[in-house]
Design an enzyme around this catalytic site. Structure first.
Site, PDB file in Angstrom:
ATOM      1  N   SER A 141      29.782  40.551  38.303  1.00  0.00           N
ATOM      2  CA  SER A 141      29.739  39.188  37.762  1.00  0.00           C
ATOM      3  C   SER A 141      31.132  38.588  37.746  1.00  0.00           C
ATOM      4  O   SER A 141      32.132  39.318  37.731  1.00  0.00           O
ATOM      5  CB  SER A 141      29.189  39.225  36.328  1.00  0.00           C
ATOM      6  N   TYR A 164      28.381  42.859  28.365  1.00  0.00           N
ATOM      7  CA  TYR A 164      28.269  42.409  29.764  1.00  0.00           C
ATOM      8  C   TYR A 164      29.629  42.454  30.451  1.00  0.00           C
ATOM      9  O   TYR A 164      29.763  42.958  31.567  1.00  0.00           O
ATOM     10  CB  TYR A 164      27.696  40.997  29.771  1.00  0.00           C
TER      11      TYR A 164
END
Length: 252
Positions: A141, A164
Site C-alpha cells: 500500500s 495496516y
C-alpha cells in the site's frame, strides 16, 4: 501475456481478487482461485466470470491456518504465478490509534503479516520442489511507504489503522528477504502499492483524497490489474524484490 500459465489467486472473492481473477483468465491463463468460501467466490464471480469455465478452479483456503496452507501447496503442481490479495483482520481492526490494545495489534499482525509470510514461504518451497519459473506478487500500500494524510479522514468515522501501516511496510521487506533467500532468477517476489481503492467511501473522503492525486482520485480494481499481470508475465522476468506504486501521484 499469460497464455499457458497457471496462476494462484488467494483472496479471490475480494474487491481486487475477483476483478484480477477475471482479468487473468482473459489473458489466457488458468486460474486457481482460493478464498475462505467457494460459495462466496461463486457469488462474487456471478457477473464477472462463468464459474463453469474450464480454466477456473475454485478452492476453499484459510490463509491463516498453517496446516491447511502447507497441505494446499503440497497439492499444487506447476504454478507459474501467485498473487496474495487476502486481508485477514480481527473485529477490533480500525480502532483509533490511542485506543488500540496491544493484544489486538499483535493479533492483526499475526493474521495479516503472518499469513503473508506463510504464503511466501510456501511459494518458495513450491518453487524449490517444481524447479520451474514462479512469480509471486503481494499487495502492499501507499501507506507502507509514506505516513498517512490524516486530514483526508476528517469529518468521517474512518481512520488509517496503525496495524495496516505496520503490516504493509513490513511486507515490502519480506519481499526482498524471500527473493534474496531463494536467489534464483526463475523465482521472483514483487509487490504493488496501490493508492485508495473505491469501495463506496463517504463523499467527503473521496473528494479530499482526490485533491491529493493528479486528478483521477480513488482507483478501481481494474486500474491495478495491468501492473499485476506485468509482474506475472515474462515482460518482467528479471524484476524481483521490487515495489511498484500505483497511486496517481498521491505519494509525490
Amino acid at each position: 501475456m499469460l497464455t499457458g500459465k497457471t496462476i494462484l489467486i488467494t483472496g479471490a472473492a475480494g474487491l481486487l481478487g475477483s476483478q484480477l481473477t477475471a482479468a487473468i483468465l482473459a489473458q489466457g491463463a488458468k486460474v486457481i482461485a482460493a478464498d475462505l468460501s467457494v460459495s462466496s467466490m461463486k457469488s462474487k464471480f456471478k457477473e464477472l466470470i462463468k464459474t463453469n469455465n474450464d480454466s477456473l478452479t475454485l478452492a476453499a483456503l484459510d490463509v491463516t491456518n498453517e496446516i491447511e496452507v502447507k497441505q494446499f501447496f503440497l497439492e499444487q503442481n506447476e504454478i507459474s504465478g501467485a498473487v496474495n490479495c487476502t486481508y485477514p483482520r480481527n473485529t477490533q481492526y480500525g480502532t483509533n490509534f490511542l485506543e488500540v490494545k496491544l493484544d489486538s495489534f499483535n493479533e492483526n499482525l499475526s493474521l495479516h503479516l503472518g499469513s503473508s509470510f506463510l504464503f511466501m514461504q510456501q511459494c518458495a518451497a513450491l518453487f524449490i520442489r517444481q524447479q520451474s519459473p514462479l512469480s509471486v506478487v503481494n499487495v502492499s500500500s501507499i501507506y507502507g511507504i509514506v505516513a498517512p494524510k490524516f486530514s483526508i479522514y476528517e469529518g468521517t468515522t474512518m481512520t488509517m489503522p496503525i496495524e495496516y501501516a505496520a503490516i504493509k511496510s513490513a511486507l515490502l521487506h519480506l519481499n526482498k528477504y524471500v527473493a534474496a533467500f531463494v536467489k534464483d532468477s526463475r523465482f521472483r517476489v514483487n509487490s504493488i502499492s496501490p493508492g485508495g481503492i473505491f469501495d463506496h467511501q463517504p463523499i467527503s473522503f473521496i473528494e479530499a483524497y482526490k485533491k491529493s492525486t493528479h486528478g483521477h482520485g480513488m482507483l478501481s480494481p481494474n486500474d491495478l490489474t495491468g501492473t499485476i499481470i506485468f509482474l506475472l508475465s515474462q515482460q518482467s522476468q528479471y524484476v524481483t524484490g521490487q515495489n511498484i506504486i500505483v497511486d496517481d501521484g498521491f505519494t509525490l
